[in-house]
Enzyme design. Structure first.
Site, PDB file in Angstrom:
ATOM      1  N   HIS A 174       0.840  -1.212   0.000  1.00 12.01           N
ATOM      2  CA  HIS A 174       0.000   0.000   0.000  1.00 12.01           C
ATOM      3  C   HIS A 174       0.876   1.264   0.000  1.00 12.01           C
ATOM      4  O   HIS A 174       0.653   2.180  -0.793  1.00 12.01           O
ATOM      5  CB  HIS A 174      -0.913  -0.024   1.232  1.00 12.01           C
ATOM      6  N   GLU A 175       1.852   1.307   0.873  1.00 14.69           N
ATOM      7  CA  GLU A 175       2.704   2.506   0.971  1.00 14.69           C
ATOM      8  C   GLU A 175       3.497   2.730  -0.315  1.00 14.69           C
ATOM      9  O   GLU A 175       3.597   3.849  -0.807  1.00 14.69           O
ATOM     10  CB  GLU A 175       3.651   2.404   2.170  1.00 14.69           C
ATOM     11  N   HIS A 178       1.477   4.203  -3.068  1.00 14.18           N
ATOM     12  CA  HIS A 178       1.330   5.667  -2.994  1.00 14.18           C
ATOM     13  C   HIS A 178       2.428   6.349  -3.802  1.00 14.18           C
ATOM     14  O   HIS A 178       2.201   7.382  -4.442  1.00 14.18           O
ATOM     15  CB  HIS A 178       1.405   6.153  -1.541  1.00 14.18           C
ATOM     16  N   TYR A 189      -4.631  14.452  -2.784  1.00 12.25           N
ATOM     17  CA  TYR A 189      -4.978  13.710  -1.571  1.00 12.25           C
ATOM     18  C   TYR A 189      -6.077  14.415  -0.783  1.00 12.25           C
ATOM     19  O   TYR A 189      -5.894  14.849   0.352  1.00 12.25           O
ATOM     20  CB  TYR A 189      -3.733  13.533  -0.713  1.00 12.25           C
ATOM     21  N   GLU A 198      -6.178   6.487  -2.041  1.00 10.58           N
ATOM     22  CA  GLU A 198      -6.179   5.454  -1.006  1.00 10.58           C
ATOM     23  C   GLU A 198      -6.617   4.094  -1.561  1.00 10.58           C
ATOM     24  O   GLU A 198      -6.024   3.064  -1.265  1.00 10.58           O
ATOM     25  CB  GLU A 198      -7.113   5.861   0.138  1.00 10.58           C
ATOM     26  N   ASP A 271     -10.198  13.742   7.927  1.00 10.54           N
ATOM     27  CA  ASP A 271      -9.519  12.720   7.126  1.00 10.54           C
ATOM     28  C   ASP A 271      -9.352  13.186   5.674  1.00 10.54           C
ATOM     29  O   ASP A 271      -9.601  12.421   4.733  1.00 10.54           O
ATOM     30  CB  ASP A 271     -10.306  11.392   7.207  1.00 10.54           C
ATOM     31  N   HIS A 276      -9.729   7.954   3.762  1.00  7.99           N
ATOM     32  CA  HIS A 276      -9.679   6.566   4.246  1.00  7.99           C
ATOM     33  C   HIS A 276     -11.068   6.013   4.529  1.00  7.99           C
ATOM     34  O   HIS A 276     -11.208   4.903   5.008  1.00  7.99           O
ATOM     35  CB  HIS A 276      -8.845   6.450   5.530  1.00  7.99           C
TER      36      HIS A 276
END
Ligand SMILES: [Zn+2]
Length: 366
Positions: A174-175, A178, A189, A198, A271, A276
């Site tokens: 996931h990271e 990005h 974002y 996300e 958020d 998210h």
């Protein structure tokens, strides 16, 4: 004394600090030195950048030494402080040492690289062989992991509610995803584009895990961050792509707030506008598409999503755009009216987003 006009020393221009050993020397060592020399030179370059207060340029520096078609990982230890990247503790090919966080960051970033290389013919984050840098033991009892624009960063977790953040392969995928998004669609974002940002990270992170486990779509758990919670937390993971909103329900951390359908879309300013939260909607659209197609999710659904992220989505794309564009890409890759394109349309319809171009208009975009 041309340089000293206006009373400024040349070294002070642009806030540079004059070091006795010029930067290019270390750069050469990195290119040509022995492993140990390279390691020291890297630490030097990084220390230099930090002293200059240009931490963020480190990623740029790394890309000046592309390893082209080769995986190159560096794992750093922040030693529970918040300076990045920290101390280099393991470079590419070095022997295992430094404990579970170091090993996981190393192994799982390698799995992620291999996945993108083999499945999508992509060389690292920038597709130019960018080094994969990870910092572990960031902060004290830090309950998070992040991509800071240049590298991945992982906290240890508080040990009470959370385990170390390197524990889940899909979180590491996931990271890194990005980073890929940053180099491709650059989805802003915030709001829907942020929720897409996300969601694509969840999709790709889950696919990395599924490919390592050699799972078919119907055998995958479709969870993000399984293993992150300690036993005392009532929850399976951070998110469920299959059933958004069902990942956890705990007295301390609350209930998973993700919707899985447009009718439950959450309008919020927190958020970053629910990045998210509403990501549950496109997550479930992907899940439904992958399940309808069956087999290995990365082969068809994953390919459609990846090509859309790489070639079609833009900074301010919305959920509707994502639906239309994945549908269009499915048509290009697998044929108009193909089962793949139908599965994409059904996936989005399942979360309340109808493909407009599917009825009537079939204008082809080149
Ligand atoms: Zn994320």
């Amino acid at each position: 004394m041309h340089f000293h006009k206006k009373g400024r020393l040349p070294c002070k221009r642009n806030n540079y600090i004059c070091f006795i050993l010029p930067e290019f020397v270390n750069k050469r060592i990195v290119e040509n030195g022995s492993d140990e020399q390279k390691r020291r030179a890297w630490q030097n370059l990084i220390a230099t950048e930090q002293l200059r207060g240009r931490r963020n340029i480190v990623g740029g520096l790394y890309t000046m030494f592309p390893t082209s078609d080769r995986l190159y990982r560096s794992i750093f230890n922040a030693e529970n402080e918040e300076n990045l990247p920290g101390k280099l503790v393991r470079g590419e090919g070095a022997t295992r040492k430094g404990g579970a966080s170091v090993d996981e960051a190393y192994d799982y970033s390698g799995n992620t690289y291999e996945f993108f290389d083999k499945i999508f013919d992509r060389r690292s984050i920038d597709n130019k062989g960018m080094r994969l840098d990870s910092t572990v033991h960031y902060g004290e009892n830090y309950n998070n992991a992040f991509w800071n624009g240049n590298q991945m960063v992982y906290g240890d977790g508080d040990g009470e509610m959370f385990n170390r953040f390197t524990i889940s392969l899909d979180v590491i995928g996931h990271e890194l995803a990005h980073g890929i998004t940053q180099y491709e669609a650059a989805l802003e974002y915030n709001g829907q584009s942020g929720a897409l940002n996300e969601s694509f990270s969840d999709v790709l992170g889950s696919l990395v895990k599924q490919s390592v486990l050699k799972q078919n779509a119907d055998k995958a758990d479709w969870l993000i961050g399984a293993g992150l919670f300690k036993k005392k937390v009532n929850g399976a993971a951070l998110r469920s792509m299959k059933e958004p909103g069902s990942a956890y329900d705990d007295p301390v951390i609350g209930k998973d707030p993700q919707p899985g359908h447009m009718k439950d879309y959450v309008d919020t300013t927190s958020d970053n506008g629910g990045v998210h939260i509403n990501s549950g909607i496109p997550n479930r659209a992907f899940y439904l598409t992958a399940i309808e197609l069956g087999g290995k999710a990365w082969e068809k659904a994953g390919m459609i999503w990846y090509v859309t992220l790489r070639d079609r989505l833009r900074e301010n794309s919305t959920f509707n755009d994502a639906a239309e564009l994945t549908n269009s890409v499915a048509g290009n890759l697998f044929g108009k009216g193909s089962p793949e394109q139908k599965a994409v349309a059904n996936g989005w319809a399942g979360v309340g987003l109808q493909i407009k171009s599917a009825k009537g208009k079939t204008r082809r975009r080149v």
